[in-house]
Design a protein around this motif. Structure first.
Motif, PDB file in Angstrom:
ATOM      1  N   VAL A  22       0.834  -1.209   0.000  1.00 45.07           N
ATOM      2  CA  VAL A  22       0.000   0.000   0.000  1.00 45.07           C
ATOM      3  C   VAL A  22       0.868   1.258   0.000  1.00 45.07           C
ATOM      4  O   VAL A  22       0.628   2.197  -0.767  1.00 45.07           O
ATOM      5  CB  VAL A  22      -0.955   0.001   1.212  1.00 45.07           C
ATOM      6  N   ILE A  23       1.900   1.273   0.842  1.00 42.59           N
ATOM      7  CA  ILE A  23       2.773   2.447   0.891  1.00 42.59           C
ATOM      8  C   ILE A  23       3.549   2.588  -0.413  1.00 42.59           C
ATOM      9  O   ILE A  23       3.762   3.702  -0.910  1.00 42.59           O
ATOM     10  CB  ILE A  23       3.731   2.346   2.097  1.00 42.59           C
ATOM     11  N   THR A  61       9.441   1.198   5.127  1.00 38.36           N
ATOM     12  CA  THR A  61      10.503   2.006   4.527  1.00 38.36           C
ATOM     13  C   THR A  61      10.827   1.528   3.122  1.00 38.36           C
ATOM     14  O   THR A  61      10.978   2.326   2.188  1.00 38.36           O
ATOM     15  CB  THR A  61      11.763   1.962   5.404  1.00 38.36           C
ATOM     16  N   THR A  62      10.936   0.214   2.964  1.00 40.93           N
ATOM     17  CA  THR A  62      11.240  -0.359   1.648  1.00 40.93           C
ATOM     18  C   THR A  62      10.152  -0.004   0.640  1.00 40.93           C
ATOM     19  O   THR A  62      10.440   0.401  -0.490  1.00 40.93           O
ATOM     20  CB  THR A  62      11.368  -1.890   1.744  1.00 40.93           C
ATOM     21  N   GLY A  63       8.885  -0.145   1.060  1.00 40.73           N
ATOM     22  CA  GLY A  63       7.790   0.215   0.166  1.00 40.73           C
ATOM     23  C   GLY A  63       7.838   1.674  -0.238  1.00 40.73           C
ATOM     24  O   GLY A  63       7.623   2.021  -1.412  1.00 40.73           O
ATOM     25  N   ALA A  64       8.147   2.553   0.725  1.00 45.23           N
ATOM     26  CA  ALA A  64       8.199   3.990   0.448  1.00 45.23           C
ATOM     27  C   ALA A  64       9.312   4.327  -0.535  1.00 45.23           C
ATOM     28  O   ALA A  64       9.100   5.055  -1.511  1.00 45.23           O
ATOM     29  CB  ALA A  64       8.390   4.759   1.751  1.00 45.23           C
ATOM     30  N   VAL A  66      11.133   2.254  -2.604  1.00 46.99           N
ATOM     31  CA  VAL A  66      10.985   1.599  -3.910  1.00 46.99           C
ATOM     32  C   VAL A  66       9.846   2.235  -4.705  1.00 46.99           C
ATOM     33  O   VAL A  66       9.983   2.503  -5.903  1.00 46.99           O
ATOM     34  CB  VAL A  66      10.743   0.086  -3.734  1.00 46.99           C
ATOM     35  N   GLY A  67       8.711   2.495  -4.032  1.00 46.23           N
ATOM     36  CA  GLY A  67       7.580   3.114  -4.721  1.00 46.23           C
ATOM     37  C   GLY A  67       7.926   4.483  -5.275  1.00 46.23           C
ATOM     38  O   GLY A  67       7.588   4.810  -6.425  1.00 46.23           O
ATOM     39  N   ASP A  68       8.602   5.299  -4.479  1.00 49.26           N
ATOM     40  CA  ASP A  68       9.001   6.622  -4.944  1.00 49.26           C
ATOM     41  C   ASP A  68       9.964   6.529  -6.125  1.00 49.26           C
ATOM     42  O   ASP A  68       9.899   7.323  -7.064  1.00 49.26           O
ATOM     43  CB  ASP A  68       9.670   7.401  -3.800  1.00 49.26           C
ATOM     44  N   SER A  69      10.884   5.575  -6.083  1.00 44.23           N
ATOM     45  CA  SER A  69      11.858   5.420  -7.166  1.00 44.23           C
ATOM     46  C   SER A  69      11.176   4.998  -8.467  1.00 44.23           C
ATOM     47  O   SER A  69      11.527   5.475  -9.553  1.00 44.23           O
ATOM     48  CB  SER A  69      12.923   4.381  -6.778  1.00 44.23           C
TER      49      SER A  69
END
Length: 218
Positions: A22-23, A61-64, A66-69
């Motif tokens: 979700v993040i 943190t990983t989701g945030a 990776v998603g932003d990248s």
């Protein structure tokens, strides 16, 4: 079955995966309630030992990051036509006023707009794609993205977890109060951004209506 009882039956790995997904999708540019999901998961981890808060924070943190990248890569490739398309599909989130407000933040703060945008509900969906559209150097974006992701995701998890541990008995009776508080914070930040977006749209309309100066003739 009561919601709380149902949550107790969900495997911890599913909670980790859900939070990261979700993040990650929210950071990629899809309007989802990432903050509320993280807060609810952190509250759950404070009351049930099966969910490790350290692993939960790492997954968030990983989701945030990776998603932003991924959002950055999509924005860099899609450019402004992508923002125009998103504005048609999601006018409440990617309207011209919202984009204008986010652009001014990037012009003023640069890479730190990515960092601080992580803490504002509506701006979280803009940071990655808009940084790519504006061709921010990736190394700058990555530093701000990583710092923002660690502090926001890790910090939120830690604070909510320890609040839950200290006030466990109280939270058992008012288990959703924390979620309501998180939702109110998210709505408040969204209203502030929407007000700024409306102001930016109005200014843009006024500028467009101004007649162009007629060049002087000899």
């Amino acid at each position: 079955m009561h919601v709380q009882e149902w949550l107790e039956t969900v495997p911890a790995v599913s909670i980790y995966a859900l939070v990261a997904l979700v993040i990650g999708l929210e950071s990629l540019g899809i309007p989802l309630p990432g903050e509320i999901v993280l807060v609810s998961a952190a509250l759950l981890s404070s009351q049930h030992g099966e969910i490790n808060p350290v692993i939960l924070g790492a997954c968030a943190t990983t989701g945030a990051v990776v998603g932003d990248s991924i959002g950055y890569a999509i924005g860099r490739k899609g450019g402004r036509p992508l923002l125009a398309w998103l504005g048609k599909k999601f006018p409440r989130h990617f309207g011209e006023g919202h984009v204008a407000t986010a652009e001014r933040s990037f012009e003023k703060w640069g890479m730190w707009a990515v960092f601080f945008g992580r803490f504002i509900a509506l701006l979280r969906i803009f940071a990655g794609p808009l940084a790519g559209v504006l061709h921010m150097p990736y190394w700058k974006f990555l530093i701000a993205n990583l710092l923002g992701g660690v502090i926001w995701a890790g910090g939120t998890t830690a604070v909510i977890y320890y609040v839950g541990v200290v006030a466990e008995d109280w939270l058992k009776r008012f288990s959703y109060l924390g979620l309501v508080a998180a939702a109110l914070v998210g709505v408040a930040s969204m209203l502030i951004v929407k007000r700024r977006a409306a102001k930016a749209t109005a200014q843009k309309s006024e500028t467009a209506k101004e007649p162009e100066p007629v060049p002087a003739t000899d």
